[in-house]
Design an enzyme around this catalytic site. Structure first.
Site, short mmCIF file in Angstrom:
data_model
loop_
_atom_site.label_atom_id
_atom_site.label_comp_id
_atom_site.label_asym_id
_atom_site.label_seq_id
_atom_site.Cartn_x
_atom_site.Cartn_y
_atom_site.Cartn_z
N ASP A 47 77.05 5.84 -7.31
CA ASP A 47 76.00 5.49 -8.28
C ASP A 47 74.80 4.94 -7.53
O ASP A 47 74.94 4.03 -6.70
CB ASP A 47 76.51 4.45 -9.26
CG ASP A 47 75.41 3.91 -10.16
OD1 ASP A 47 74.87 4.69 -10.97
OD2 ASP A 47 75.07 2.71 -10.04
N TYR A 52 66.46 1.54 -6.06
CA TYR A 52 67.34 0.77 -5.18
C TYR A 52 66.87 0.84 -3.73
O TYR A 52 67.36 0.09 -2.89
CB TYR A 52 68.78 1.27 -5.26
CG TYR A 52 69.47 1.08 -6.59
CD1 TYR A 52 68.88 0.39 -7.64
CD2 TYR A 52 70.75 1.61 -6.80
CE1 TYR A 52 69.52 0.23 -8.85
CE2 TYR A 52 71.40 1.45 -8.01
CZ TYR A 52 70.79 0.77 -9.04
OH TYR A 52 71.44 0.62 -10.23
N LYS A 81 69.22 7.63 -11.51
CA LYS A 81 68.56 7.14 -12.72
C LYS A 81 67.06 7.38 -12.66
O LYS A 81 66.45 7.33 -11.59
CB LYS A 81 68.84 5.65 -12.88
CG LYS A 81 70.33 5.30 -12.84
CD LYS A 81 70.56 3.80 -12.89
CE LYS A 81 72.02 3.50 -12.63
NZ LYS A 81 72.37 3.65 -11.19
N HIS A 114 67.09 4.62 -16.88
CA HIS A 114 67.51 3.33 -16.33
C HIS A 114 67.35 2.18 -17.34
O HIS A 114 68.20 1.30 -17.43
CB HIS A 114 66.70 3.03 -15.07
CG HIS A 114 67.42 2.17 -14.09
ND1 HIS A 114 67.21 2.25 -12.74
CD2 HIS A 114 68.36 1.21 -14.25
CE1 HIS A 114 67.98 1.38 -12.11
NE2 HIS A 114 68.68 0.73 -13.01
N LYS A 294 80.18 -2.77 -6.25
CA LYS A 294 79.38 -2.63 -5.03
C LYS A 294 79.97 -3.47 -3.91
O LYS A 294 80.38 -4.63 -4.12
CB LYS A 294 77.94 -3.05 -5.32
CG LYS A 294 77.05 -3.23 -4.07
CD LYS A 294 76.90 -4.69 -3.72
CE LYS A 294 76.15 -4.90 -2.42
NZ LYS A 294 76.11 -6.33 -2.03
#
Length: 364
Positions: A47, A52, A81, A114, A294
């Site tokens: 993901d 990011y 996203k 998003h 994560k």
């Protein structure tokens, strides 16, 4: 209780892994190795998102894995996203193509809106904001590479700019065309409230396959999950472990102790000989919720996937249910000026958006 590692997304032919690697807050120089460790440990979902600021590193890691024959493209589920600055169709196309370029892929398995609000975004939607333009806050008046804007454009007072005229229903219609073009296999949303999700369900001609929201033991969202299950939408949890490494701009003095240090979680972990993270991830999948924990530490990445050879008892699940306190850390109050801001009911009376933080994607 035996749980399959992958499920079929309703209304599609797409197989969807229940546990993936999350990459929000994963720093440069670390993300690629985490992705390689994840794939080698058995993960089949990654993901990510343009904002990011690490998709280019993920793309290089994927290329190395493909070139070495360690995994095939069709064996992976890569999810990204559409960023807030790019909700207008003319900018959305640039967003998707920037992601595909960075990831070195021809298509995405899932592409999600998003946030429902076009904020941060230039007020008139005249310029796009992608990683190469700068995945951080900056003045909207700055000219960025390629004629774009900062991904988090600010006005002269240091507040987020907002494209209040853009509505997510128009953005969704554009998303559907990308499935028809073969650039995306499934589409969905993030951070949408129930009313907003219902609006899309009522108009969608391509299924709303996935909704990714903040979900963890302190914020369990049972009613929302039940609603999604009824409408055949797969729920995915971001920050499924409670995000103890969240950026300082999302911390408050009255935040509860870390989920992973909660005595109920650590007690179950000790009883089963598991880590607290494994207990929480297993709790998610037994609820029918997928998740994207994560980590950039290879040993933790590997450990987090070892959740398929044990189960939580009914008593364990009941104890976990009692941890729910409605603690929602990612409200992103500074974007609440937009009419499509999703969490207005959770803001204090009279709340006014403040100045934007200087960083939103890296941990403190």
């Amino acid at each position: 209780m035996s749980i399959e590692k992958q499920v079929l997304l309703a209304g599609t032919k797409v197989m969807y892994p229940l546990v993936g690697l999350g990459t929000w807050k994963s720093p440069a120089g670390k993300t690629g190795e985490a992705v390689k460790a994840a794939v080698r440990a058995g993960y089949r979902m990654i993901d990510t998102a343009n904002d990011y600021n690490n998709e280019h590193e993920i793309g290089q890691a994927l290329k190395e894995l493909f070139d070495a024959g360690e995994v095939k493209r069709e064996e992976l589920f890569i999810q990204s996203k559409l960023w807030n600055a790019n909700h207008r169709p003319k900018n959305a196309e640039k967003d998707l193509h920037a992601t595909l370029k960075d990831l070195q892929l021809d298509y995405l398995d899932a592409y999600l809106i998003h946030w429902p609000m076009a904020c941060p975004a230039l007020p008139d939607g005249s310029r796009h904001g992608i990683r190469e333009s700068g995945a951080e806050p900056g003045l909207f008046s700055d000219e960025r590479p390629g004629g774009g804007c900062w991904m988090f454009p600010l006005d002269n007072d240091g507040k987020y700019c907002s494209d209040n005229e853009q509505h997510y229903t128009t953005t969704w219609q554009w998303m559907e065309t990308q499935v028809q073009k073969g650039l995306v296999r499934a589409i969905g949303v993030c951070n949408f409230n129930k009313r907003q999700l219902t609006e899309l369900l009522n108009m969608a001609t391509v299924p709303v396959s996935i909704v990714q929201n903040e979900i963890h033991p302190y914020y369990q969202q049972k009613d929302y999950i039940d609603f999604c299950k009824h409408n055949k939408v797969q729920v995915q949890a971001f920050s499924p472990l409670g995000s103890s490494d969240r950026p300082s701009c999302y911390r408050k003095d009255n935040d509860p102790p870390s989920v992973m240090e909660n005595p109920v979680v650590t007690g179950i972990a000790a009883e089963l000989g598991r880590t607290p993270a494994q207990v929480i991830i297993r709790w998610h999948v037994q609820r029918g919720v997928s998740c994207v924990p994560k980590s950039i530490t290879p040993s933790r990445v590997e450990a987090n996937y070892k959740v398929w050879d044990f189960e939580l008892s009914r008593e364990h699940m009941d104890k976990m249910s009692e941890l729910n306190i409605g603690w929602h850390f990612l409200l992103w109050e500074d974007t609440s000026m937009h009419p499509n801001y999703p969490f207005r009911d959770e803001l204090p009376p009279g709340h006014k958006p403040g100045k934007a933080p200087l960083a939103t994607t890296t941990a403190s």
